[in-house]
Design an enzyme around this catalytic site. Structure first.
Site, mmCIF file in Angstrom:
data_model
loop_
_atom_site.group_PDB
_atom_site.id
_atom_site.type_symbol
_atom_site.label_atom_id
_atom_site.label_comp_id
_atom_site.label_asym_id
_atom_site.label_seq_id
_atom_site.Cartn_x
_atom_site.Cartn_y
_atom_site.Cartn_z
ATOM 1 N N THR A 27 0.850 -1.188 0.000
ATOM 2 C CA THR A 27 0.000 0.000 0.000
ATOM 3 C C THR A 27 0.892 1.246 0.000
ATOM 4 O OG1 THR A 27 -0.196 -0.123 2.403
ATOM 5 C CG2 THR A 27 -1.945 -1.167 1.105
ATOM 6 N N THR A 38 1.436 4.384 1.617
ATOM 7 C CA THR A 38 2.191 4.902 2.759
ATOM 8 C C THR A 38 3.113 3.833 3.326
ATOM 9 O OG1 THR A 38 0.433 6.461 3.294
ATOM 10 C CG2 THR A 38 1.995 5.966 5.059
ATOM 11 N N CYS A 39 2.620 2.612 3.383
ATOM 12 C CA CYS A 39 3.406 1.512 3.943
ATOM 13 C C CYS A 39 4.677 1.266 3.126
ATOM 14 C CB CYS A 39 2.558 0.239 4.004
ATOM 15 S SG CYS A 39 1.015 0.442 4.917
ATOM 16 N N SER A 40 4.542 1.294 1.809
ATOM 17 C CA SER A 40 5.679 1.008 0.926
ATOM 18 C C SER A 40 6.618 2.193 0.743
ATOM 19 C CB SER A 40 5.174 0.569 -0.452
ATOM 20 O OG SER A 40 4.551 -0.687 -0.367
ATOM 21 N N VAL A 63 7.958 1.189 5.876
ATOM 22 C CA VAL A 63 9.059 0.222 5.807
ATOM 23 C C VAL A 63 10.390 0.912 5.506
ATOM 24 C CG1 VAL A 63 9.963 -1.828 4.634
ATOM 25 C CG2 VAL A 63 7.537 -1.721 5.244
#
Length: 166
Positions: A52, A54-56, A60
């Site tokens: 997703t 923001t996550c990517s 992370v």
């Protein structure tokens, strides 16, 4: 919801192992949380989903950038937990380059997210039940910090915030 001073709830998480080692076969492996946290200081960040935006792009990468800083402060492991299966988490780990730095755990049925009280029901948006964007510090199985993001926010679960709190 889990709070500071609580024992981290037990549960099962799955991790895709790309290189077979003693005790870990190639492919998905299942681990008991209570076994993994014994005697260790662990930073855990939870997020709604692999791959997703923001996550990517932020979550992370921030923990990867500060990996050595966390280690210098005595953190034994960094975990990323998402309600995805271990195959997806393994593919995302490869894409993000997390091997040897961040353990990418799948909580495929959101069982552990629910045990933590950190589930997020996104069924109305066709995403099912997910994990809230959050971060925890766990020391020898005891929760030392819980930061949960507000809807659409990325302010208290980022690497810099957790690094300052370790």
């Amino acid at each position: 919801m889990v709070k500071v001073g609580d024992k981290i709830p037990g549960g099962t998480l799955s991790e895709f192992i790309a290189v077979e080692t003693e005790g870990c076969a190639l492919g998905p492996n299942t681990f008991q949380v209570e076994d993994l946290v014994k005697g260790k200081k662990i930073v855990i960040f939870g997020l709604p989903g692999a791959f997703t935006p923001t996550c990517s792009a932020q979550h992370v990468p921030g923990y990867l950038k500060h990996y050595a800083d966390f280690k210098a402060k005595g953190v034994d492991e960094i975990w990323c937990v998402s309600v995805n299966d271990p195959f997806v988490m393994g593919a995302w780990a490869k894409e993000q380059g997390t091997e040897g730095k961040i353990r990418m755990f799948g909580d495929g049925s959101a069982t552990w997210a629910k045990a933590l009280g950190l589930e997020l029901d996104l069924t109305a948006r066709n995403f099912g039940v997910r994990m809230q964007r959050c971060a925890l510090i766990v020391d020898d199985g005891v929760v030392k910090l819980v930061n949960v993001e507000g809807p659409g926010k990325f302010e208290v679960s980022n690497a810099e915030t957790l690094l300052a709190a370790v």
